[in-house]
Enzyme design. Structure first.
Site, short mmCIF file in Angstrom:
data_model
loop_
_atom_site.label_atom_id
_atom_site.label_comp_id
_atom_site.label_asym_id
_atom_site.label_seq_id
_atom_site.Cartn_x
_atom_site.Cartn_y
_atom_site.Cartn_z
N ALA A 1 54.99 -5.64 -13.73
CA ALA A 1 55.22 -7.04 -13.40
C ALA A 1 53.98 -7.56 -12.69
O ALA A 1 53.55 -8.69 -12.90
CB ALA A 1 56.43 -7.17 -12.49
N MET B 1 50.31 -5.98 -10.18
CA MET B 1 49.61 -4.84 -9.57
C MET B 1 48.75 -5.36 -8.43
O MET B 1 47.99 -6.31 -8.58
CB MET B 1 48.76 -4.15 -10.63
N GLU B 2 48.89 -4.67 -7.28
CA GLU B 2 48.36 -5.19 -6.02
C GLU B 2 46.89 -4.87 -5.78
O GLU B 2 46.50 -4.65 -4.63
CB GLU B 2 49.19 -4.62 -4.87
N ASN B 3 46.04 -4.82 -6.81
CA ASN B 3 44.63 -4.51 -6.57
C ASN B 3 44.12 -5.34 -5.40
O ASN B 3 44.39 -6.53 -5.29
CB ASN B 3 43.80 -4.83 -7.81
N GLU C 1 53.66 -7.88 -3.75
CA GLU C 1 52.24 -7.54 -3.95
C GLU C 1 51.42 -7.86 -2.71
O GLU C 1 50.46 -7.16 -2.39
CB GLU C 1 51.67 -8.27 -5.17
N HIS D 1 51.62 -5.17 -0.15
CA HIS D 1 50.75 -4.04 -0.51
C HIS D 1 49.31 -4.21 -0.04
O HIS D 1 48.58 -3.23 0.08
CB HIS D 1 50.71 -3.87 -2.02
N GLU E 1 55.76 1.82 -1.78
CA GLU E 1 56.69 1.03 -2.61
C GLU E 1 57.97 0.69 -1.85
O GLU E 1 58.53 -0.40 -2.01
CB GLU E 1 57.01 1.78 -3.91
ZN LIG Z 1 54.63 -2.07 -5.49
#
Ligand SMILES: [Zn+2]
Length: 1039
Positions: A419, A421-423, A456, A459, A478
């Site tokens: 869904a 991604m927390e780059n 996100e 994170h 998570e």
């Molecule tokens: Zn996550």
């Protein structure tokens, strides 16, 4: 009419189904090896590389002129370089099977993993033969030592540590290839002749090792890719020396893949023209596909990235662009600022022609949302941008640690395996989870978008800034991000009470279903192999992780918990932490306020043991004011064998923070906390009178169930019927969920949960209704093919009827203030309408049919957004085939993603088996149904009592195709397996399932053993409790 046909078509509220999204992999991953030729694009243009090599030569030559003595050295260097790369250098082999990794040699005896093309050995001279001999001797040496060589171990050897990477990339979007040069500064901890780092699916052109800051290379004896462990190995002629630092240079190229991992491509259509973009997904183990690196979270380093691309594109990465250098031929190189210390899997870049909108936080962080130009123009990103700014401010204030980078870009891409991604500094979202048009979005869609963004952003602290040491503790990041979805949403919408209420139904109740199976697993689970790491991203990690964190926050007290988190982030920022680091910091925070709990001891029991306890509270009839509290592991099927036979159920014990209160008709006492750590304990409860009831797990903050003696259950039921508000909303929901599940597992008579829900006719809060609706669902599935089903159906309808009448239907036009003000009310109305239509309330059916007819005749869809899925499904199940065809046509013509999904799911609601079969067969045609949606079609047909056997048959017949398509995407496959099998409940079906597993033993073993356990529990329930339930229902309906 059967319940599930008109149920919510998605599992209720999906914002946290990250794991599910995690599996939205491109189908090409399962392609047979022959298809690789098509999947692999053309090679990097050799001219580009030659230009690059040429430039380096010219530069080297100029330097050598200035320092005359260096000429010979450069000559030596160059010869070394070509000598050492003899095996890997030369033009990439044309044609063939398209494997880039095939260009680098493998050590003898190395086998290709299945599905990868065989390598071609080049004919080489005597030198090669000598080298091979050397390799063999080396292998033998390792065998003598009885240990695997450093490249064959699942984890990287520990003797080297990367300090800094300089990564220069050229992206060729016209042929989807890229080339790169990485320079890694290495620190040597133990002397060794080997450099082992990750690299996968790339072609290595050259490798060079030099002592840092000194001219003078360390000669490379040989180098090779070792695909089994996804590493690249450099064998040196002499050992690297301890505490010196070296520079490793690798030149390589690879494909911008058409699958959704590593550096991959995606596309969209703008003004009738297809446009491409390249973007990355490195978590958990895919950075190694984009550049050679030490791809384990513990190897934090700094990164300086440059990306060269055509000037028609722009490039993005974690950090802002420092300088851009334009070339005459229409190319540009963007040089990004250096990152702080970070893990490889949080690195990211993108090459696209998106546009953006921007905002700035109070603390000066520039936030931009990048998306396709038409979406930006429509303002579809404005909602996300606005809440992101507010959320950064919220987290900075909550954690007392400022956001660490100068900017945060949110990138909305058409396709992504997760869904979102927390780059760090460049978070990537799939469009449906970030773009929002308020005029056509339902509340649940808005909630989806909101919670994914909250997740996100959390994170950026829990994950990016402080990273779990290893994947076994992925729940550490998570679980926190999932928990904060609720806390952060409460900050944005204070009236919604997400953490106190919605958390229960959507996280706690949900995961206790899964974790109540004997075949569950602990929240911390060991993994080694890269190929296993995907497995840890599951509901247990996310939801149980979040539920344990919530329990912890509650027994510590929220403000102490918050202080502890602030310390934890401050101490470990830019580093890694394991669970014990967290426990220690939290224990210290507790100590500061004068409390002493050994958090590590308590939490180890919850994180290292699977499952959870059911506490039973019994009034002691012989001694006044004394109660007996006992604990036992809760399992749905007490006959099921635990996965690990050494762990009999009796050995499970937890230290349980049990909160307890005493109530009478008009009042409830304040709660007391009792730590329960034995199998059975006696406790004195002051002022416990005859007519008082006891209530355990106040506000359901604990991760366990509570059972009572029947007398206490009766008192609680009376209380709910007389004045339910004495008991909190969350406990009302908790009592419902506990009672249904205790009865399902045989801990409680079947009538108790059915008696509890009779009070619902007076219940005006959403949460207890939601809990009831979710708890009724599996019970309904156990009964929906029974002859006597209508008795159950009738009973539920009676409980729903009056609230349905009271609430009525929503109006079509939800305006914005309505979204803010009456979320609870709208969600309650939706829930009640769903139950009414599902169980066959006549008015509800008529209303749905009228709305559908109006749509067909006027061709204007005036169905209120919040109930569209219910109306479509009811219409399809009640009305004739023409309605099915109409919905089918709309499914094809609509472009709105969320609408498309509910139309498709409505098609599974038909009673017509021919239509259901037709749909099942169409679902595998990727042109018609997206790969990730096909699974939902099959699962929803299985939920339909008229289609359950069809879906089950279809699943078995097509297993080979399905497994080839989804097999590698573990979460997807397990969702399919559980979705198709979870409501099978006859002896015959159980036999079919076992036989099927016998003939297809390979793969998905965990999912299949869970499926067998679930069906066994269903069959057992039928055998033991079904009659009891029907008898009670019959009696109750005649009264
Ligand atoms: Zn996550």
């Amino acid at each position: 009419m059967a319940l599930e046909e008109k149920r919510e078509k998605r599992p209720p509220v999906t914002p946290m189904m990250i794991e599910e999204e995690a599996a939205l992999r491109n189908g090409s991953r399962g392609l047979p090896s022959g298809s690789w030729a098509e999947a692999a694009g053309p090679r990097p243009r050799t001219t580009e590389r030659h230009i690059a090599v040429h430039k380096r030569l010219v530069l080297g030559f100029a330097v050598s002129i200035l320092a005359l003595l260096a000429v010979t050295m450069i000559a030596v260097l160059l010869s070394v370089r070509f000598e050492e790369c003899g095996a890997a250098a030369g033009p990439p082999r044309a044609g063939g099977n398209g494997s880039l990794s095939g260009a680098a040699r493998q050590p003898p005896g190395a086998r290709q993993p299945p599905g990868r093309p065989e390598e071609k050995e080049e004919a080489r001279g005597g030198e090669a033969a000598a080298e091979e001999k050397e390799e063999e001797e080396e292998e033998e040496e390792w065998q003598r030592r009885r240990e695997p060589p450093p490249w064959a171990r699942p984890r990287l050897p520990r003797h080297l540590r990367p300090l800094h990477y300089n990564l220069m990339l050229s992206a060729f979007m016209e042929n989807f290839t890229f080339s790169g040069e990485v320079n890694v500064q290495l620190e040597v901890r133990n002397a060794s002749r080997y450099i082992v780092l990750h690299a996968h699916r790339m072609h290595i052109e050259a490798v060079r090792v030099a002592e840092d800051k000194l001219a003078g290379g360390v000669r490379v004896a040989r180098s090779f890719l070792y695909p089994q462990t996804q590493v690249f190995v450099v064998v040196l002629n002499r050992s690297l020396e301890v505490q010196r630092s070296y520079n490793l240079k690798i030149i390589y190229n690879a494909l911008i893949e058409n699958e959704l991992l590593g550096f991959f491509r995606s596309s969209y259509v703008l003004h009738g023209e297809r446009r491409f973009l390249g973007v990355t997904q490195f978590s958990p183990t895919h950075a190694r596909k984009a550049f050679p690196c030490f791809d384990e979270p513990i190897y934090k380093a700094t990164f300086k990235i440059s990306i060269r691309h055509q000037a028609t594109y722009l490039s993005l990465s974690n950090m802002p662009v420092e300088t851009s250098v334009f070339e005459e031929d229409g190319w540009v190189t963007d040089h990004f600022s250096q990152t702080p210390l970070m893990s490889t899997y949080y690195l990211a870049w993108a090459v696209c022609n998106f546009t953006y909108r921007e905002t700035v936080t109070k603390s000066g962080v520039a936030v931009r949302l990048y998306a396709r130009p038409d979406a930006i123009r429509r303002g579809s990103g404005d909602y996300a941008l606005n809440i992101t700014r507010r959320l950064i401010e919220f987290y900075e204030d909550y954690f007392k640690v400022p956001y660490s980078l100068p900017k945060l870009d949110l990138l909305a891409v058409p396709k992504h395996p997760y869904a979102a991604m927390e780059n760090w500094g460049l978070s990537v979202f799939v469009e449906q989870r970030i773009l929002l048009d308020p005029s056509i979005s339902s509340i649940s869609y808005l909630l989806d978008v909101t919670m994914v963004i909250v997740h996100e952003l959390c994170h950026q602290w829990f994950g990016d800034l402080v990273t779990p040491v290893w994947w076994e503790d992925v729940w550490l990041k998570e679980g926190f991000a999932h928990y904060f979805e609720f806390v952060g949403t409460d900050y944005l919408y204070p009236g919604w009470n997400m953490e106190k209420q919605r958390f229960l139904t959507d996280v706690l109740h949900e995961v206790m279903l899964l974790d109540g199976l004997a075949s569950s697993h602990p929240v911390s689970q060991e993994v080694q192999q890269a190929t296993d790491i995907d497995r840890v991203f599951d509901w247990i990690a996310y939801k149980k992780g979040a539920a344990l964190i919530r329990m912890l926050a509650n027994f510590m007290g929220h403000s102490v918990f918050q202080m502890g988190l602030q310390d934890y982030l401050t101490i470990h920022k830019y580093g890694n932490a394991a669970r014990n680091d967290l426990w220690n910091t939290l224990s210290k925070a507790l100590k500061r306020v004068g409390k002493s709990v050994n958090i590590q001891e308590v939490m180890d029991q919850w994180t290292l043991q699977m499952g959870y306890p059911v506490i039973t509270i019994l009034g002691n009839e012989t001694t006044d004011n004394v109660i007996v509290i006992s604990q036992v592991r809760f399992v749905y099927d007490s006959d099921a064998k635990p996965k690990d036979p050494t762990l009999g159920d009796n050995s499970y014990l937890w230290q349980i923070p049990l909160t307890i209160a005493v109530g009478n008709t008009s009042h409830i006492s304040s709660e007391a906390i009792i730590w329960v750590s034995n199998k059975s304990e006696h406790h004195r409860i002051p002022a416990l009178e005859e007519a008082n009831w006891l209530l355990g797990n106040i506000n359901q903050t604990g991760y366990f169930r509570v059972n009572y003696d029947i007398r206490n259950w009766r008192l609680l039921i009376n209380q709910l019927t007389r004045n339910h508000e004495v008991i909190s909303v969350s406990n009302r929901a908790g009592l419902i969920d506990d009672a249904f599940n205790l009865a399902r597992a045989g801990y409680l008579p079947q009538n108790i949960p059915l008696e509890i829900i009779t009070y619902l006719s007076e219940e005006k809060d959403f949460l207890p209704w939601h809990a009831a609706s979710r708890a009724l669902y599996p019970l309904d599935k156990l009964l929906d093919r029974m002859e006597n089903y209508n008795i159950f159906n009738e009973y539920i309808l009676r409980q729903v009827a009056s609230m349905y009448l009271k609430l009525g239907w929503p109006m079509n036009n939800l305006n914005k203030s309505l979204v803010q003000a009456s979320y609870q009310h709208e969600e309650l109305r939706r829930e009640v309408i769903m139950l009414a239509c599902s169980f066959g309330n006549k008015h509800c059916h008529q209303q749905a049919a009228t709305l559908i007819s109006d749509w067909i005749s006027s061709n204007r869809n005036r169905i209120p957004l919040n109930v569209r899925d219910i109306v479509y499904c009811t219409g399809v199940s009640l009305m004739d085939e023409d309605v099915w065809e109409f919905i089918w046509m709309k499914f094809h013509s609509t472009t709105a993603v969320s609408e498309k999904k509910i139309l498709l799911e409505a098609l599974t609601c038909s009673d017509d088996r021919n239509l259901l079969n037709r749909l099942l067969n169409l679902s595998l045609n990727s042109e018609v149904v997206l790969d990730q949606d096909a699974i939902d079609v099959i699962i929803h047909v299985a939920r339909n009592p008229h289609g359950r056997d069809l879906a089950w048959k279809f699943f078995r017949e097509k297993w080979k195709i399905l497994n080839a398509r989804y097999g590698e995407a573990l979460f997807m496959n397990s969702k399919l397996i559980s979705g198709v099998t979870e409501f099978l409940n006859t002896e015959e079906e159980l036999r079919e399932l076992k036989n099927f597993i016998k003939s297809y033993e390979e793969g998905a073993a965990v999912s299949f053993s869970r499926a067998v356990e679930t069906v066994e529990a269903n069959v057992r329930w039928q055998r033991l409790y079904k009659e009891e339930l029907f008898q009670w229902l019959r009696k109750s309906l005649t009264h």
